[in-house]
Design a protein around this motif. Structure first.
Motif, PDB file in Angstrom:
ATOM      1  N   MET A   1       0.769  -1.365  -0.068  1.00 45.71           N
ATOM      2  CA  MET A   1       0.239  -0.196  -0.514  1.00 45.71           C
ATOM      3  C   MET A   1       0.883   1.295  -0.043  1.00 45.71           C
ATOM      4  N   PHE A   2       1.967   0.994  -0.162  1.00 46.91           N
ATOM      5  CA  PHE A   2       2.970   2.129   0.048  1.00 46.91           C
ATOM      6  C   PHE A   2       3.817   2.436  -1.740  1.00 46.91           C
ATOM      7  N   THR A   3       3.312   1.622  -2.132  1.00 46.37           N
ATOM      8  CA  THR A   3       3.751   1.706  -4.106  1.00 46.37           C
ATOM      9  C   THR A   3       2.838   2.263  -4.707  1.00 46.37           C
ATOM     10  N   THR A   4       3.216   3.107  -5.725  1.00 49.01           N
ATOM     11  CA  THR A   4       2.511   3.886  -6.721  1.00 49.01           C
ATOM     12  C   THR A   4       3.394   3.122  -8.091  1.00 49.01           C
ATOM     13  N   VAL A   5       2.269   2.496  -8.698  1.00 51.81           N
ATOM     14  CA  VAL A   5       2.934   1.816 -10.377  1.00 51.81           C
ATOM     15  C   VAL A   5       2.645   2.623 -11.159  1.00 51.81           C
ATOM     16  N   PHE A   6       3.521   2.889 -12.191  1.00 49.32           N
ATOM     17  CA  PHE A   6       3.736   3.235 -13.828  1.00 49.32           C
ATOM     18  C   PHE A   6       3.704   2.448 -14.703  1.00 49.32           C
ATOM     19  N   ILE A   7       2.497   2.801 -15.832  1.00 49.64           N
ATOM     20  CA  ILE A   7       2.533   2.199 -17.055  1.00 49.64           C
ATOM     21  C   ILE A   7       2.880   2.694 -17.703  1.00 49.64           C
ATOM     22  N   GLY A   8       3.819   2.833 -18.918  1.00 52.85           N
ATOM     23  CA  GLY A   8       3.901   3.552 -20.435  1.00 52.85           C
ATOM     24  C   GLY A   8       3.308   3.189 -21.007  1.00 52.85           C
ATOM     25  N   ASN A   9       2.903   4.245 -22.502  1.00 51.94           N
ATOM     26  CA  ASN A   9       2.314   4.512 -23.726  1.00 51.94           C
ATOM     27  C   ASN A   9       3.046   3.263 -24.293  1.00 51.94           C
ATOM     28  N   ARG A  10       2.861   3.906 -25.865  1.00 55.56           N
ATOM     29  CA  ARG A  10       4.029   2.937 -26.507  1.00 55.56           C
ATOM     30  C   ARG A  10       4.723   3.371 -27.149  1.00 55.56           C
ATOM     31  N   THR A  11       5.505   4.847 -26.359  1.00 58.12           N
ATOM     32  CA  THR A  11       6.573   5.541 -27.032  1.00 58.12           C
ATOM     33  C   THR A  11       7.409   5.216 -25.508  1.00 58.12           C
ATOM     34  N   THR A  12       6.286   4.479 -24.776  1.00 54.96           N
ATOM     35  CA  THR A  12       7.653   5.312 -23.846  1.00 54.96           C
ATOM     36  C   THR A  12       8.974   4.181 -23.826  1.00 54.96           C
ATOM     37  N   LYS A  13      10.096   5.007 -23.133  1.00 53.25           N
ATOM     38  CA  LYS A  13      11.400   4.128 -23.225  1.00 53.25           C
ATOM     39  C   LYS A  13      12.189   4.347 -22.256  1.00 53.25           C
ATOM     40  N   ALA A  14      12.886   4.099 -21.408  1.00 55.66           N
ATOM     41  CA  ALA A  14      14.526   3.611 -21.023  1.00 55.66           C
ATOM     42  C   ALA A  14      16.101   4.887 -21.796  1.00 55.66           C
ATOM     43  N   ILE A  15      15.963   5.632 -20.802  1.00 54.85           N
ATOM     44  CA  ILE A  15      16.628   6.300 -21.118  1.00 54.85           C
ATOM     45  C   ILE A  15      17.548   6.581 -20.120  1.00 54.85           C
ATOM     46  N   ASP A  16      18.692   5.938 -19.997  1.00 59.12           N
ATOM     47  CA  ASP A  16      20.033   5.913 -19.192  1.00 59.12           C
ATOM     48  C   ASP A  16      19.316   5.521 -17.680  1.00 59.12           C
ATOM     49  N   GLY A  17      18.738   4.676 -17.720  1.00 59.21           N
ATOM     50  CA  GLY A  17      17.605   4.271 -16.670  1.00 59.21           C
ATOM     51  C   GLY A  17      16.289   4.767 -15.707  1.00 59.21           C
ATOM     52  N   ARG A  18      16.172   5.972 -16.566  1.00 59.01           N
ATOM     53  CA  ARG A  18      14.886   6.709 -16.408  1.00 59.01           C
ATOM     54  C   ARG A  18      13.711   6.144 -17.402  1.00 59.01           C
ATOM     55  N   MET A  19      12.473   6.581 -16.827  1.00 67.98           N
ATOM     56  CA  MET A  19      11.490   6.138 -17.681  1.00 67.98           C
ATOM     57  C   MET A  19      11.056   6.991 -18.039  1.00 67.98           C
ATOM     58  N   VAL A  20      10.879   7.152 -19.850  1.00 70.52           N
ATOM     59  CA  VAL A  20      10.471   8.238 -19.888  1.00 70.52           C
ATOM     60  C   VAL A  20       9.244   8.693 -21.075  1.00 70.52           C
ATOM     61  N   THR A  21       8.663   9.125 -20.941  1.00 74.05           N
ATOM     62  CA  THR A  21       7.186   9.336 -21.870  1.00 74.05           C
ATOM     63  C   THR A  21       7.758  10.510 -23.195  1.00 74.05           C
ATOM     64  N   PRO A  22       7.799  10.507 -24.393  1.00 73.19           N
ATOM     65  CA  PRO A  22       8.191  11.357 -25.365  1.00 73.19           C
ATOM     66  C   PRO A  22       7.132  12.328 -25.314  1.00 73.19           C
ATOM     67  N   ARG A  23       7.372  13.656 -25.065  1.00 71.72           N
ATOM     68  CA  ARG A  23       6.075  14.478 -25.668  1.00 71.72           C
ATOM     69  C   ARG A  23       5.874  14.878 -26.868  1.00 71.72           C
ATOM     70  N   GLY A  24       6.864  13.874 -28.462  1.00 71.73           N
ATOM     71  CA  GLY A  24       6.649  14.691 -29.695  1.00 71.73           C
ATOM     72  C   GLY A  24       7.216  15.318 -30.382  1.00 71.73           C
ATOM     73  N   TYR A  25       7.749  16.021 -29.538  1.00 75.54           N
ATOM     74  CA  TYR A  25       9.072  17.372 -30.546  1.00 75.54           C
ATOM     75  C   TYR A  25       9.636  16.304 -31.115  1.00 75.54           C
ATOM     76  N   GLU A  26      10.934  15.345 -30.682  1.00 71.10           N
ATOM     77  CA  GLU A  26      11.336  14.658 -31.928  1.00 71.10           C
ATOM     78  C   GLU A  26      10.481  14.477 -33.190  1.00 71.10           C
ATOM     79  N   ASN A  27       9.105  14.363 -33.607  1.00 64.01           N
ATOM     80  CA  ASN A  27       8.356  14.466 -34.757  1.00 64.01           C
ATOM     81  C   ASN A  27       8.410  16.087 -35.176  1.00 64.01           C
ATOM     82  N   LYS A  28       8.638  16.717 -34.971  1.00 63.45           N
ATOM     83  CA  LYS A  28       8.654  18.835 -35.362  1.00 63.45           C
ATOM     84  C   LYS A  28       9.968  18.813 -36.231  1.00 63.45           C
ATOM     85  N   THR A  29      11.589  17.803 -35.632  1.00 61.83           N
ATOM     86  CA  THR A  29      12.847  18.548 -35.435  1.00 61.83           C
ATOM     87  C   THR A  29      13.204  17.817 -36.707  1.00 61.83           C
TER      88      THR A  29
END
Lengths: 246, 246
Positions: free
Chosen positions: B218-246
């Protein structure tokens, strides 16, 4: 402690009193305050001796690159975001651009995002399961936004809508309401809050039907209830379910 | 100013440094600090002269009624909630119970909910549209929770799951994962954070497939990514979409 550090700091809705102590401590620890000019202006009176670096809107990635290079050069950078750095903020882009840059420590300092600060103004619209959706199609295809609105309505979530409109995007909120109305009652209780936590905070409750005709600007956050949401003494309240137990 | 006042105060994840200045000011202004014992303990050292009132878990409504009566008697009450008072907190029940009580002013003071504080620990998993869902079926029928999980998966939202498990509810997270797996890839990046902002904070990244077998408390919170979420240097990152613009 690694001295090459970037704090991604969520400022909350506006005034310094709405920042956390941890966010203030991060700004205190930083050599440079970096961000969109409005955000730097919010705090710079409190830190008159800090170096600042600002870039206009639409130059977010350039700002991220500058922050990474500045941290590599040995300075501690506080990268300011309104609300929370991790909700439509710059935590994601910065972590992506810093991929593989081992020399720089990145710390995300959370803040009160508009879904929470706006909800507090209206009452308790997000007491139960909810979705946060941005109506901006600058970085997201509109079809994706439509699909998510439809799924949120089918799941009877409460919603907080970010970026519901701007000078250029005048029809997005109406189109969003039309999609929600496929599954939600026109009488569903909604609310909007403008200038949360800043001078001139304004808000109102209205129905989903009425929300169709509301002209939101970029300082507005919109809230949409689930099927149990109701007005209580002028507040928007989504029951949590205790009444089913007692 | 009306002196008969209840502040519904979100404390954030735990330590006083994670509260906002506004929340601290509300506690300062209050005559009585009221809440679940753990929350009152978090702050009472800082306010040794304040009266406190605590009731055990499952007696939340009694606590609300006490707060309303105490405010009516002329005292200012700070009603403490962990995280944000408006997200599975007591803002809703208190506003419902105070319906028609005109003499008492109720002010909701927002705080950093676990979706934000946990996301900051993991990286930036909620950078794009997301849903917050509680897996507790104490106050919500399990069928409603299932339906919302299914809709969230179909909309490819990122998710923050509250109350993913407890001593008694050991199978809820596995059942939730099985529903999500109907529409989400087993390799979808997920993460969990335990004891956010308190001593012994712990976290890990894992796949949705692996999350099935994770035993959350009961002291835990769980996070689930969307289909673009990826691990970057050990972190969980969901892209915002800038990479589609540049």
């Amino acid at each position: 402690m690694n001295e090459k550090r970037i704090y991604l700091v969520g400022l909350g809705p506006g005034e310094v009193s709405q920042m956390t102590g941890q966010a203030l401590a991060a700004l205190e620890d930083a050599d440079v305050l970096c961000g969109y000019p409005v955000y730097v202006d919010l705090v710079k009176d409190r830190f008159p001796d800090k170096q600042t670096y600002t870039t206009p809107m639409r130059q977010e990635l350039e700002r991220c690159r500058w922050a990474i290079e500045t941290a590599r050069s040995g300075k501690t950078v506080a990268f300011l975001c309104s609300g929370d750095a991790g909700v439509y903020g710059m935590a994601g882009p910065l972590l992506q651009l810093a991929e593989g840059v081992e020399a720089v420590e990145i710390e995300v300092v959370p803040g009160v995002t508009a879904a929470l600060s706006g909800a507090a103004v209206l009452g308790a619209p997000l007491m139960h399961d909810f979705c946060v959706i941005s109506l901006s199609d600058l970085l997201t295809p509109w079809e994706t936004i439509e699909k998510r609105l439809r799924c949120a309505a089918q799941g009877d979530f409460s919603l907080a809508l970010y970026n519901p409109g701007s000078k250029k995007r005048t029809e997005h909120l109406r189109r969003a309401c039309d999609i929600l109305l496929e599954d939600k009652d026109p009488a569903t209780l909604c609310g909007w809050v403008r200038n949360i936590g800043r001078e001139g905070t304004d808000h109102a409750l209205l129905t989903l039907e009425q929300l169709r005709d509301f002209r939101a600007d970029m300082f507005t956050t919109v809230f949409i209830g689930n099927r149990t949401t109701k007005a209580i003494d002028g507040r928007m309240v989504t029951p949590r379910g205790y009444e089913n137990k007692t």
